[in-house]
Design an enzyme around this catalytic site. Structure first.
Site, PDB file in Angstrom:
ATOM      1  CB  CYS A   7      -0.996  -0.016   1.164  1.00 42.89           C
ATOM      2  SG  CYS A   7      -0.287   0.202   2.819  1.00 42.89           S
ATOM      3  CG  ASN A  10       4.309  -1.730   5.271  1.00 47.58           C
ATOM      4  OD1 ASN A  10       5.378  -2.098   5.738  1.00 47.58           O
ATOM      5  ND2 ASN A  10       3.300  -2.566   5.122  1.00 47.58           N
ATOM      6  CB  CYS A  12      -3.709   1.729   6.894  1.00 47.98           C
ATOM      7  SG  CYS A  12      -3.539   3.220   7.882  1.00 47.98           S
ATOM      8  NE  ARG A  13      -4.742   1.560   1.592  1.00 47.56           N
ATOM      9  CZ  ARG A  13      -4.738   2.331   0.520  1.00 47.56           C
ATOM     10  NH1 ARG A  13      -5.624   2.146  -0.439  1.00 47.56           N
ATOM     11  NH2 ARG A  13      -3.832   3.290   0.389  1.00 47.56           N
ATOM     12  CB  SER A  14       0.313  -3.430   2.855  1.00 45.19           C
ATOM     13  OG  SER A  14       1.070  -2.418   3.466  1.00 45.19           O
ATOM     14  CG  ASP A 127      -5.355   5.588   2.706  1.00 46.62           C
ATOM     15  OD1 ASP A 127      -5.361   5.177   3.888  1.00 46.62           O
ATOM     16  OD2 ASP A 127      -4.464   6.327   2.258  1.00 46.62           O
TER      17      ASP A 127
END
Length: 158
Positions: A7, A10, A12-14, A127
Site C-alpha cells: 500500500c 505500509n 494501514c492496508r498492507s 485508504d
C-alpha cells in the site's frame, strides 16, 4: 509461496493484509511466507497505525510486531506474488518492477474473481487513514474476504 502486500506507507492496508493472511494461512496449514511494504518510506520502522492495530485486535489479529518498510527492487525477485491494494499502487508497482517480474503483480481484490465484466474486478481496498472507524472496519472486511479467497486458491493447488 511467498506473498507481498503493498500500500502507500505500509501502516494501514498492507499490514492488515499481512496479519490476516498469516493467521488464515496458518489455520489452513499452508506453508507461505507473508510480508508487506509501502511504496514510500515515510513510516519505515514504525508500527502500524494505532487505529489499524486496535481494529485488527478486536477481530483477533495481532499486528503489534509488524514494522513499516519501503518496497525494494529485490522484493520483485524474491516474492512469487505482489498484491497492490489499489489501482494507483498497481500502476506504481508496474513502473518499479523489472519487466521480467511484472507478471507477479496483481490487484488484491481481483482475488475475488469474476468474469471480465464483473463489477468486482478492479475494486480497491480504500485508504482508511483520513477517515473514521468505519474505514478501518471496511478494510478488515475486504481484506478478510480477499485473504479467504487466496487461501482457498492455495489450498486447491496443493
Amino acid at each position: 509461496m511467498k506473498l507481498l502486500f503493498v500500500c502507500t506507507g505500509n501502516i494501514c492496508r498492507s499490514p492488515t493484509a499481512e496479519g490476516v493472511m498469516r493467521r488464515l494461512a496458518h489455520a489452513a496449514s499452508l506453508e507461505v511466507e507473508v510480508d508487506s511494504a509501502g511504496l514510500g518510506g515515510w513510516h519505515a520502522g514504525e508500527p502500524p497505525d494505532p487505529r489499524t492495530v486496535r481494529h485488527a485486535r478486536a477481530r483477533g489479529y495481532d499486528l503489534t510486531s509488524l514494522r513499516a518498510r519501503q518496497i525494494a527492487t529485490a522484493d520483485f525477485v524474491f516474492f512469487d506474488r505482489v498484491y497492490a491494494m489499489d489501482q494507483g499502487h498497481l500502476r506504481d508497482l508496474r513502473r518499479l518492477a523489472p519487466e521480467a517480474h511484472r507478471a507477479k503483480l496483481g490487484l488484491f481484490l481481483d482475488l475475488l474473481g469474476g468474469s471480465g465484466d464483473d463489477a468486482r474486478l478492479g475494486r480497491e481496498v480504500p485508504d482508511p487513514y483520513y477517515g473514521g472507524a468505519a474505514g478501518f472496519e471496511e478494510v478488515l472486511d475486504l481484506v478478510e474476504e480477499g485473504c479467504r479467497a487466496l487461501v482457498a486458491e492455495l489450498v486447491a493447488r496443493r
